[in-house]
Design a protein around this motif. Structure first.
Motif, PDB file in Angstrom:
ATOM      1  N   ASP A 143       4.206   6.818  -3.359  1.00 17.32           N
ATOM      2  CA  ASP A 143       5.403   6.398  -1.855  1.00 17.32           C
ATOM      3  C   ASP A 143       4.849   6.341  -1.186  1.00 17.32           C
ATOM      4  O   ASP A 143       3.593   6.413  -0.749  1.00 17.32           O
ATOM      5  N   GLY A 144       6.377   6.051  -0.713  1.00 16.83           N
ATOM      6  CA  GLY A 144       6.047   5.802   0.606  1.00 16.83           C
ATOM      7  C   GLY A 144       5.250   4.287   0.195  1.00 16.83           C
ATOM      8  O   GLY A 144       4.504   4.407   1.749  1.00 16.83           O
ATOM      9  N   LEU A 145       5.803   3.427   0.101  1.00 17.57           N
ATOM     10  CA  LEU A 145       5.449   1.719   0.108  1.00 17.57           C
ATOM     11  C   LEU A 145       5.768   0.712   1.735  1.00 17.57           C
ATOM     12  O   LEU A 145       6.668   0.725   1.546  1.00 17.57           O
ATOM     13  N   VAL A 146       4.961   0.891   1.618  1.00 14.22           N
ATOM     14  CA  VAL A 146       4.630  -0.482   3.359  1.00 14.22           C
ATOM     15  C   VAL A 146       4.105  -1.820   2.667  1.00 14.22           C
ATOM     16  O   VAL A 146       3.318  -1.507   1.840  1.00 14.22           O
ATOM     17  N   PRO A 147       4.086  -2.852   3.102  1.00 12.94           N
ATOM     18  CA  PRO A 147       3.551  -3.633   3.316  1.00 12.94           C
ATOM     19  C   PRO A 147       2.054  -4.353   3.371  1.00 12.94           C
ATOM     20  O   PRO A 147       2.066  -3.146   4.745  1.00 12.94           O
ATOM     21  N   GLU A 148       0.778  -4.502   2.366  1.00 12.63           N
ATOM     22  CA  GLU A 148      -0.144  -4.426   3.081  1.00 12.63           C
ATOM     23  C   GLU A 148      -0.077  -5.145   4.695  1.00 12.63           C
ATOM     24  O   GLU A 148      -1.175  -4.842   5.535  1.00 12.63           O
ATOM     25  N   ALA A 149       0.498  -5.951   5.137  1.00  9.54           N
ATOM     26  CA  ALA A 149       0.161  -6.732   6.253  1.00  9.54           C
ATOM     27  C   ALA A 149       0.952  -6.011   7.303  1.00  9.54           C
ATOM     28  O   ALA A 149       0.362  -5.649   8.025  1.00  9.54           O
TER      29      ALA A 149
ATOM     30  N   ARG B  52       2.859  17.294  -8.107  1.00 10.78           N
ATOM     31  CA  ARG B  52       1.920  17.813  -7.067  1.00 10.78           C
ATOM     32  C   ARG B  52       2.126  16.098  -5.758  1.00 10.78           C
ATOM     33  O   ARG B  52       1.835  15.493  -6.779  1.00 10.78           O
ATOM     34  N   THR B  53       1.893  16.482  -4.886  1.00  8.65           N
ATOM     35  CA  THR B  53       1.856  15.518  -4.206  1.00  8.65           C
ATOM     36  C   THR B  53       0.769  15.916  -3.075  1.00  8.65           C
ATOM     37  O   THR B  53       0.501  16.711  -2.014  1.00  8.65           O
ATOM     38  N   ARG B  54       0.547  14.915  -2.322  1.00 14.95           N
ATOM     39  CA  ARG B  54      -0.588  14.549  -1.328  1.00 14.95           C
ATOM     40  C   ARG B  54      -0.438  13.575  -0.961  1.00 14.95           C
ATOM     41  O   ARG B  54      -0.411  12.242  -1.049  1.00 14.95           O
ATOM     42  N   THR B  55      -0.740  13.379   0.839  1.00 15.95           N
ATOM     43  CA  THR B  55      -1.136  11.937   1.822  1.00 15.95           C
ATOM     44  C   THR B  55      -2.241  12.201   1.552  1.00 15.95           C
ATOM     45  O   THR B  55      -3.028  12.644   2.078  1.00 15.95           O
ATOM     46  N   LEU B  56      -2.539  10.639   1.668  1.00 17.02           N
ATOM     47  CA  LEU B  56      -4.121  10.188   1.738  1.00 17.02           C
ATOM     48  C   LEU B  56      -3.805   9.942   2.969  1.00 17.02           C
ATOM     49  O   LEU B  56      -3.105   9.619   3.830  1.00 17.02           O
ATOM     50  N   PRO B  57      -5.774   9.957   3.565  1.00 21.07           N
ATOM     51  CA  PRO B  57      -5.962   9.940   4.703  1.00 21.07           C
ATOM     52  C   PRO B  57      -5.203   8.577   5.368  1.00 21.07           C
ATOM     53  O   PRO B  57      -5.218   8.088   6.818  1.00 21.07           O
ATOM     54  N   GLU B  58      -5.327   7.808   4.857  1.00 18.88           N
ATOM     55  CA  GLU B  58      -4.350   6.239   5.224  1.00 18.88           C
ATOM     56  C   GLU B  58      -4.187   5.635   3.752  1.00 18.88           C
ATOM     57  O   GLU B  58      -4.031   5.721   2.660  1.00 18.88           O
ATOM     58  N   ALA B  59      -2.878   4.563   4.447  1.00 25.82           N
ATOM     59  CA  ALA B  59      -2.490   3.931   3.659  1.00 25.82           C
ATOM     60  C   ALA B  59      -3.252   3.202   2.991  1.00 25.82           C
ATOM     61  O   ALA B  59      -4.293   1.803   3.305  1.00 25.82           O
ATOM     62  N   THR B  60      -3.494   2.877   1.327  1.00 25.73           N
ATOM     63  CA  THR B  60      -3.836   2.245  -0.078  1.00 25.73           C
ATOM     64  C   THR B  60      -3.784   1.834  -1.008  1.00 25.73           C
ATOM     65  O   THR B  60      -2.546   2.258  -1.543  1.00 25.73           O
ATOM     66  N   ALA B  61      -4.043   0.364  -1.419  1.00 25.42           N
ATOM     67  CA  ALA B  61      -3.848  -0.227  -2.288  1.00 25.42           C
ATOM     68  C   ALA B  61      -5.447   0.021  -3.592  1.00 25.42           C
ATOM     69  O   ALA B  61      -5.651  -0.431  -4.749  1.00 25.42           O
ATOM     70  N   HIS B  62      -6.484   0.574  -2.792  1.00 19.54           N
ATOM     71  CA  HIS B  62      -7.771   0.781  -3.344  1.00 19.54           C
ATOM     72  C   HIS B  62      -7.570   1.615  -4.025  1.00 19.54           C
ATOM     73  O   HIS B  62      -7.994   2.964  -4.185  1.00 19.54           O
TER      74      HIS B  62
ATOM     75  N   VAL C 182       0.640  -1.517  -0.050  1.00 18.91           N
ATOM     76  CA  VAL C 182      -0.090   0.384  -0.013  1.00 18.91           C
ATOM     77  C   VAL C 182       1.062   0.899  -0.186  1.00 18.91           C
ATOM     78  O   VAL C 182       2.162   1.378   0.122  1.00 18.91           O
ATOM     79  N   CYS C 183      -0.072   2.018  -0.357  1.00 19.23           N
ATOM     80  CA  CYS C 183       1.039   3.459  -0.557  1.00 19.23           C
ATOM     81  C   CYS C 183       0.698   4.436   0.422  1.00 19.23           C
ATOM     82  O   CYS C 183      -0.920   4.774   0.413  1.00 19.23           O
ATOM     83  N   ARG C 184       1.532   5.413   1.215  1.00 20.34           N
ATOM     84  CA  ARG C 184       1.206   6.360   1.940  1.00 20.34           C
ATOM     85  C   ARG C 184       0.961   7.757   1.585  1.00 20.34           C
ATOM     86  O   ARG C 184       0.067   8.529   2.163  1.00 20.34           O
ATOM     87  N   SER C 185       1.313   7.852   0.086  1.00 21.97           N
ATOM     88  CA  SER C 185       1.407   9.863  -0.588  1.00 21.97           C
ATOM     89  C   SER C 185       1.247   8.935  -2.335  1.00 21.97           C
ATOM     90  O   SER C 185       1.752   8.170  -2.631  1.00 21.97           O
ATOM     91  N   LEU C 186       0.777   9.912  -2.426  1.00 17.82           N
ATOM     92  CA  LEU C 186       0.278  10.011  -4.103  1.00 17.82           C
ATOM     93  C   LEU C 186       0.989  11.060  -4.199  1.00 17.82           C
ATOM     94  O   LEU C 186       1.149  12.241  -3.836  1.00 17.82           O
ATOM     95  N   THR C 187       2.116  11.025  -5.713  1.00 18.50           N
ATOM     96  CA  THR C 187       2.064  11.758  -6.440  1.00 18.50           C
ATOM     97  C   THR C 187       2.190  12.481  -8.346  1.00 18.50           C
ATOM     98  O   THR C 187       2.089  11.825  -8.352  1.00 18.50           O
ATOM     99  N   LEU C 188       1.780  13.808  -8.567  1.00 21.61           N
ATOM    100  CA  LEU C 188       1.634  13.830 -10.048  1.00 21.61           C
ATOM    101  C   LEU C 188       1.717  14.680 -10.406  1.00 21.61           C
ATOM    102  O   LEU C 188       2.144  15.701 -10.021  1.00 21.61           O
ATOM    103  N   VAL C 189       2.560  14.031 -11.686  1.00 16.00           N
ATOM    104  CA  VAL C 189       3.941  15.435 -12.066  1.00 16.00           C
ATOM    105  C   VAL C 189       3.131  15.307 -13.659  1.00 16.00           C
ATOM    106  O   VAL C 189       2.986  14.683 -14.595  1.00 16.00           O
ATOM    107  N   VAL C 190       2.595  17.005 -13.749  1.00 14.99           N
ATOM    108  CA  VAL C 190       2.367  17.454 -14.867  1.00 14.99           C
ATOM    109  C   VAL C 190       3.461  18.018 -15.737  1.00 14.99           C
ATOM    110  O   VAL C 190       4.261  18.596 -15.380  1.00 14.99           O
TER     111      VAL C 190
END
Length: 319
Positions: free
Chosen positions: A272-278, A232-242, A214-222
């Protein structure tokens, strides 16, 4: 010497790293589409200078990974990245390790060409007439620190003089995943841009779930028609792969940029900020629609694993 390779198609980055590591074990991914290779130890083995090794790398990348690339060669990662950004695809730009040539290469570039110099810092510098690297380099360190603060001022001062204290770190890009969508023309249609983001978010979500991460944040590059970029980078409310959560975040970043008249050439979406799903925690929800969406996602993943990645797609992309 450092070789920086910029790919036309970021999806080939893992294959490029495999090719690069056959030349030098000191190779680092810079997602979504760039890699750095330190060839200091490889020059004696190949009996060529860095430019010659870059030619070998280009041929192998095309033969083994089908990857078209632009290559920059310089003494430091910073300058090599800038050279690769300036080079056209299919060419190599070499910046000699000579103070006068380095200064001539850096001086005419806008300060935003320096890696790490964002819009706010560039705006402050332009306010004082320091819009190019050469002009910023001509200002005393103390003046830059008064304008930008002690840490940022020193960083800009060093980068404007070509000083780079970073090193190529093998495996440093392993905590990210990226997907890129390029347009064949200058795309101004908002609907087409959002469909590209939907496709990229779907790819990222699938790759994250396949690797049980799952990732903790997402970065968009235009990337725009003139080659400039906006990240642009945004931290997700919770780490997810959804995928719906990734898509919604990508849409919000896209909306915040206000690209109504911008000529867009490509989007890169990076997890970004990948961590194991478990190791991740998930907020429980009583929303039946969310649970249904997750079950459907699991079913779609199984279908794609069996019948191929295009077996199930969102209706917006299938239309």
């Amino acid at each position: 010497m450092i070789i920086c390779v910029r790919l036309r198609d970021g999806a080939a980055l893992p294959d490029l790293l495999g090719v690069a590591e056959d030349i030098s074990p000191v190779a680092q991914a810079l997602p979504p589409d760039t890699a750095l290779i330190d060839v200091a130890g490889a020059r004696r083995y190949f009996g060529q200078d860095a430019a010659g090794i870059a030619s070998v790398l280009r041929v192998r990348a095309l033969a083994h990974a089908g990857a078209d690339c632009a290559i920059g060669v310089a003494a430091t990662p910073l300058t090599a990245r800038m050279a690769a950004r300036q080079a056209a695809y299919g060419t190599t730009l070499v910046v000699a390790d000579d103070p006068r040539e380095l200064a001539a290469f850096l001086a005419p570039k806008p300060v935003t060409a320096l890696p790490g110099v964002g819009a706010a810092t560039a705006r402050t510098l332009r306010t004082y007439g320091l819009g190019t690297v050469g002009k910023a380099a001509g200002v005393p360190l103390a003046t830059l620190q008064r304008l930008l603060g002690v840490r940022v001022g020193r960083e800009v001062h060093e980068k404007a003089h070509g000083i780079d204290r970073t090193r190529v770190v093998p495996g440093a890009g392993a905590r990210t995943l990226a997907a890129e969508r390029a347009f064949g023309h200058d795309e101004v249609d908002r609907g087409a841009q959002r469909r590209a983001l939907l496709s990229a978010a779907g790819e990222l979500g699938g790759r994250l779930r396949d690797s049980h991460q799952v990732c903790r944040s997402l970065t968009l590059v235009v990337r725009y028609a003139d080659g400039s970029t906006t990240p642009r980078t945004r931290t997700l409310p919770e780490a997810t792969a959804h995928t719906p959560a990734l898509t919604a975040t990508a849409y919000r970043m896209h909306d915040a940029l206000g690209l109504q008249r911008a000529r867009v050439r490509a989007f890169s979406l990076r997890a970004d900020g990948l961590v194991p799903e478990a190791r991740a925690t998930r907020q429980l929800t009583l929303d039946p629609a969310d649970e249904r969406a997750r079950r459907l996602e699991e079913t779609a993943d199984r279908a794609r694993a069996r019948f191929g990645p295009s077996a199930i797609r969102p209706g917006t992309l299938a239309a």
